[in-house]
Design a protein around this motif. Structure first.
Motif: not given
Length: 234
Positions: A189-192, A151-154, A182-185
């Motif tokens: 990654i995909k968002t970035i 969380l926060g990486t984006i 995890s699904g969030m991770e």
């Protein structure tokens, strides 16, 4: 010859780990590689022994003999921002000295991997006039960006990439470090990558640092980019 920086979106994102891993994997290709840490802080005390984590990691896991005296420019005992750690010891960081050391290393090694300290805007002087990013710009070397998967990486990653882009610094790729699957991770990654479709490598969260010896990244798009870049320059 190919040389580059490993920079982080923040402190403790795994820059030293990634620098060491890239060093090992490039060395396995028969490439003469040295890491270089311009400024390291935080002396570690283990019983009667004292050492610095970053350069110790390099030496411990390198597959080639490294020149200990030329692995870093400044070492300060306090685990703090370089400018403050230097101030505590009555010193000032001379960025021209760092750039000179980098130039000398580039004459001797096929690949020099320069590892940053903290994030891009970490100050190197007490007035905040010179940052790590300023040194990167002056070095004219491309970078590999290391970021978290959590969380926060984006936000942190996109801001870092924007700062590099504004200064026309080439980004060779991204390393997503510490992935637990995890699904969030995965969505992070995909968002970035949707915003910045760069070569990348995703590294799992290791149970122990020694597992670095078994970790290979040669099949990632990031490593392919590094090899192509190195070959095209040579």
């Amino acid at each position: 010859m190919q040389h580059f920086w490993v920079v982080g979106t923040d402190t403790d994102v795994g820059k030293t780990f990634v620098t060491t891993l890239l060093m090992r994997n490039l060395q396995k290709q028969g490439i003469h590689v040295t890491p270089y840490k311009p400024v390291q802080t935080g002396e570690v005390h283990d019983g009667e022994q004292s050492y610095y984590y970053d350069t110790t990691m390099y030496e411990k896991y390198s597959l080639q003999l490294l020149d200990r005296e030329n692995l870093n420019g400044y070492s300060f005992k306090e685990a703090a921002s370089p400018h403050f750690a230097a101030q505590l010891e009555g010193q000032q960081i001379n960025t021209q000295r760092l750039l000179g050391q980098m130039q000398q290393l580039q004459q001797k090694w096929d690949v020099v991997i320069c590892e940053g300290a903290g994030g891009l805007f970490v100050p190197l002087d007490s007035y905040g006039e010179t940052t790590l990013l300023d040194v990167i710009v002056q070095s004219k070397l491309p970078v590999v960006v290391v970021t978290r998967t959590t969380l926060g990486t984006i936000n942190h990653t996109l801001l870092t990439l924007e700062a590099l882009s504004k200064r026309k610094i080439e980004v060779l790729g991204i390393v997503f470090n510490g992935d637990t699957g995890s699904g969030m991770e995965q969505d992070n990654i995909k968002t970035i990558l949707r915003h910045h479709p760069l070569p990348f490598a995703t590294l799992p969260k290791l149970k122990h640092i020694s597992h670095i010896m078994d970790l290979a990244i040669t099949d990632t798009s990031l490593f392919e980019r590094l090899l192509k870049h190195e070959t095209s320059i040579n």
